[in-house]
Design a protein around this motif. Sequence first.
Motif, short mmCIF file in Angstrom:
data_model
loop_
_atom_site.label_atom_id
_atom_site.label_comp_id
_atom_site.label_asym_id
_atom_site.label_seq_id
_atom_site.Cartn_x
_atom_site.Cartn_y
_atom_site.Cartn_z
N PHE A 146 0.85 -1.18 0.00
CA PHE A 146 0.00 0.00 0.00
C PHE A 146 0.89 1.24 0.00
N ILE A 147 0.56 2.23 -0.85
CA ILE A 147 1.30 3.48 -0.98
C ILE A 147 0.33 4.62 -0.68
N TYR A 148 0.73 5.52 0.26
CA TYR A 148 -0.09 6.66 0.66
C TYR A 148 0.57 7.93 0.12
N SER A 149 -0.18 8.73 -0.65
CA SER A 149 0.34 9.98 -1.23
C SER A 149 -0.61 11.12 -0.88
N LEU A 150 -0.01 12.27 -0.49
CA LEU A 150 -0.78 13.44 -0.10
C LEU A 150 -0.50 14.56 -1.09
N TYR A 151 -1.56 15.12 -1.70
CA TYR A 151 -1.46 16.18 -2.69
C TYR A 151 -2.02 17.46 -2.08
N LEU A 152 -1.29 18.58 -2.29
CA LEU A 152 -1.64 19.88 -1.71
C LEU A 152 -2.03 20.85 -2.80
N THR A 153 -3.18 21.53 -2.64
CA THR A 153 -3.66 22.55 -3.57
C THR A 153 -4.05 23.77 -2.77
N HIS B 60 0.45 21.89 -5.82
CA HIS B 60 1.81 21.67 -5.33
C HIS B 60 2.18 20.21 -5.57
N GLY B 61 3.38 19.84 -5.15
CA GLY B 61 3.87 18.50 -5.41
C GLY B 61 3.22 17.44 -4.52
N ARG B 62 3.63 16.20 -4.72
CA ARG B 62 3.11 15.07 -3.97
C ARG B 62 4.03 14.76 -2.81
N THR B 63 3.43 14.37 -1.71
CA THR B 63 4.19 14.00 -0.51
C THR B 63 3.88 12.56 -0.17
N LEU B 64 4.91 11.73 -0.13
CA LEU B 64 4.73 10.34 0.29
C LEU B 64 4.65 10.28 1.80
N CYS B 65 3.69 9.56 2.32
CA CYS B 65 3.41 9.53 3.76
C CYS B 65 3.50 8.12 4.29
N GLY B 66 3.41 8.05 5.60
CA GLY B 66 3.39 6.76 6.26
C GLY B 66 2.02 6.12 6.18
N LYS B 67 1.77 5.20 7.10
CA LYS B 67 0.52 4.44 7.03
C LYS B 67 -0.69 5.23 7.53
N SER B 68 -0.49 6.16 8.49
CA SER B 68 -1.66 6.82 9.07
C SER B 68 -1.46 8.29 9.37
N THR B 69 -0.24 8.84 9.22
CA THR B 69 -0.01 10.25 9.52
C THR B 69 0.93 10.85 8.49
N CYS B 70 0.84 12.19 8.38
CA CYS B 70 1.71 12.91 7.46
C CYS B 70 1.76 14.36 7.90
N LYS B 71 2.94 15.00 7.86
CA LYS B 71 3.09 16.38 8.29
C LYS B 71 3.62 17.21 7.13
N ILE B 72 2.94 18.33 6.86
CA ILE B 72 3.36 19.24 5.81
C ILE B 72 3.22 20.67 6.33
N GLU B 73 3.87 21.62 5.60
CA GLU B 73 3.78 23.03 5.94
C GLU B 73 2.99 23.75 4.86
N HIS C 158 -6.20 25.91 1.77
CA HIS C 158 -5.62 24.77 1.06
C HIS C 158 -6.61 23.60 1.06
N TRP C 159 -6.40 22.74 0.08
CA TRP C 159 -7.10 21.45 0.02
C TRP C 159 -6.05 20.36 0.11
N LEU C 160 -6.31 19.36 0.97
CA LEU C 160 -5.45 18.18 1.09
C LEU C 160 -6.19 16.98 0.51
N LYS C 161 -5.53 16.27 -0.42
CA LYS C 161 -6.11 15.07 -1.00
C LYS C 161 -5.19 13.90 -0.77
N LEU C 162 -5.76 12.82 -0.22
CA LEU C 162 -5.01 11.60 0.06
C LEU C 162 -5.43 10.51 -0.91
#
Length: 785
Positions: free
Chosen positions: A347-354, A365-378, A384-388
């Motif tokens: 399983f791969i988790y990716s977080l997209y920021l708009t 903005h770019g894609r951020t690869l995250c862990g299984k259940s949490t992710c931290k961005i600035e 903003h919109w966060l899409k997982l």
Amino acid sequence: MFCLPLLLIVISSTSEVQSQNMCDVVPKDLYIQVGSNIKIFCDKMCVHGKVFWTLDNKVLPKSWSTPINSSRIAVSLNNFIQPKAALQCHSVDTKELLGGTTIKTYAKPTNVSCILHYKNDSWGGVPQLFTCSWKHQAHVSKEINYTVLVSSQLHRSQFEICSSDKKTCTTQDVHLSGNITLVGNYSVTVRAKTIHWEVYSHPYQFQPYQILQINPPKLNLTALSGHILAEWTTSATSKKHHCQIKYNKVGNKEALEVLNKTLEARAKGRLSFDKVESCTHYKVSVRCALDKAPWSEWSREETLLTQLHWSDVKLHLWRKVTEPDQDGERKVYAVWTEIPSTCQGTFIYSLYLTSTKDQGNYIRHGRTLCGKSTCKIEVTKDAHWLKLKVLHNETLLAEDCVYVPAVGESLPQVANLQTWSLRGEINISWDAPAQSVSGYMIDWTHDGQQYYWKESSSTITSLSGLLNKEPYNITVTPLFGNKTGLSTQALQICSTVAGPGNVSNINVKASQKSALVSWTMKPQELCSDVAIHYIIFYGTEKGPQLNVTVDGTEQSIYLKELTPDTQYSTYVRAVALTGSSHSNVRHFNTKKFDLMIAIPLMVSAGVIIVLLLFVGPCAALRCKRILKKQVPNPGLSSVALWPSESHQKGMLLFRPFSYPSESLCEPVYMEESQPFTTPDTQLDPTAVPKEQYIDPAVITQSNKRPHDPEDTSNESPSTESAVLLSEGGSPLSPYRSQSSVESPSQSDDKECKCLPPISHQDSSTPLSVYVTVELFEQYQRMLEK
């Protein structure tokens, strides 16, 4: 020889007389079947009159008794169901017990049932075992023997098939005896027998296939996407039969599910059930039965791990936003429900920021690869919109998005947020905003690292599964479609409250008859309860233990009325709503003498002595002056001329000094005195020369030149002349002479014109009066008051 027959005749006659005079109850020690009717007799040949019956010391109604003849009476007991009872006959006149008996009951065996079944290692064919069971309520201590009797259409007579001393009986290899086959109708009767009674059950009739219990099925499970496929086989495929499948999650027997399946003859057992969770272990078992036959035993439980299904993936994406820094930058912690670790695959988790600008432009903005259940961005201060997105084996499995408001964005929020804990759960309530909402998101954490959240459509909810005795931070955020409002955080609250902290640092300051006891509270945990009050126990080794209670806000107390020079022990107990705790025992000794009292007494005595040394002489002198009659001091006095009677007319004279309060306008006008030096040799040859005061009027008269006018109208009455008067033959007097002459011009300048002009035409000799300066001073002070 002649006496022997005579003796026999006498004994025979005596026996007949005794038999005719006997009283008794018959029959004795009865055993009857439950619900039977019975009649008991009482022989009353020994008494005359009526009798009455008692059953377990309770008088029976007279209507139950029936006279048989003059010497026998019977009592009828219908539908007797008591396990055991004592029946007695009494005389009405004498209340004498005439006799009695004991009645015991027994019952038939009931609920007889039988099954035909197989041995464990056999499969199909004619069953080898025949087992019958029944119920029997027998209130006896004797051993009961049970026998199973069987009859059939082929064998009309009953034959014994098995016997037992228990309420079940099994016959093995029944197929070999040929007594019971799968053809025909049969009847079973159970006989219960003791040394006192024997009883038979009602017949139990059956057909062999109706009591045939087949062996447990053989089960096979297959895990498919989103459901479980169960397949099984039985030994009764040639006939219609029914089956049941039960399953539950491993470790959760309460959530047991049972499914029914009816199979026709020669049909295979097959059932798919989809009410299962993905990536979860389940236990499954099955049993079957012929039509109207008893169920087989459950098959052996099979355990299976279900596969992941896309419909079960619920990410529930949420975010926690920190306060912006000076540049408006913020940190966003994205959290979501992770896919269970039991699920197989990658399983791969990716977080997209708009981001969204004020003009409504979107910037990806770019894609951020995250862990299984949490992710931290600035993020910046903009919205903003966060899409997982979650990929499973490089295939999109699920996605979710969440909104992050801009800094200072005007959004609604909940109000009146309240929390309270009860039995390990935290309850939350709030007031909805004025705008219509689609729901509320509640998130909570106990350490700021691990977050929990859930969505609610109501304004009240509860949080369960919390850690014990941990403080939680809770936030409620309203949801508006795909956007969120402002978050509101509640005050920190504990899931459960522990007992009060430890009472430590017991300090004691003892004196002669009292002691100051103080202590401190050290909380055991963050969620320790607050002490409501403290109980201080104290006492001597041999005396009673005393106690005193103080409020929870106090942490010290004075123990009073103690015995001097005595050892005491004390400890403090803290009492809260959730429990109590106490300190260690502290020992202390009261003092023999109280220095705290002695030192102030010594200091006070010293002060008193010093005051007596310094103030005493002054006080003594003052008292002496008060007690001693005052005598005018010649050195501080002056002499005034007292006018004659002709001058007293129209004048306000001096009043006696004992009436100073009668008038305030009686001043004595004095002239400025001029010093006059006299030779000291006239008074004391050895004395030092002193200044003397002489009346200026005398000097004026003596030194008046002839050409000076004698106009007295301009003379002032306040002009004071001082002259040394001669008194008692002395050439000079130490008193000052006061003569008053008032001129009209000078009297106009006075504030209080009390004395009229004095005519000097009267040449009468004036009188003299002595006035001390001290009296004038006292008079002046009185005027000031």
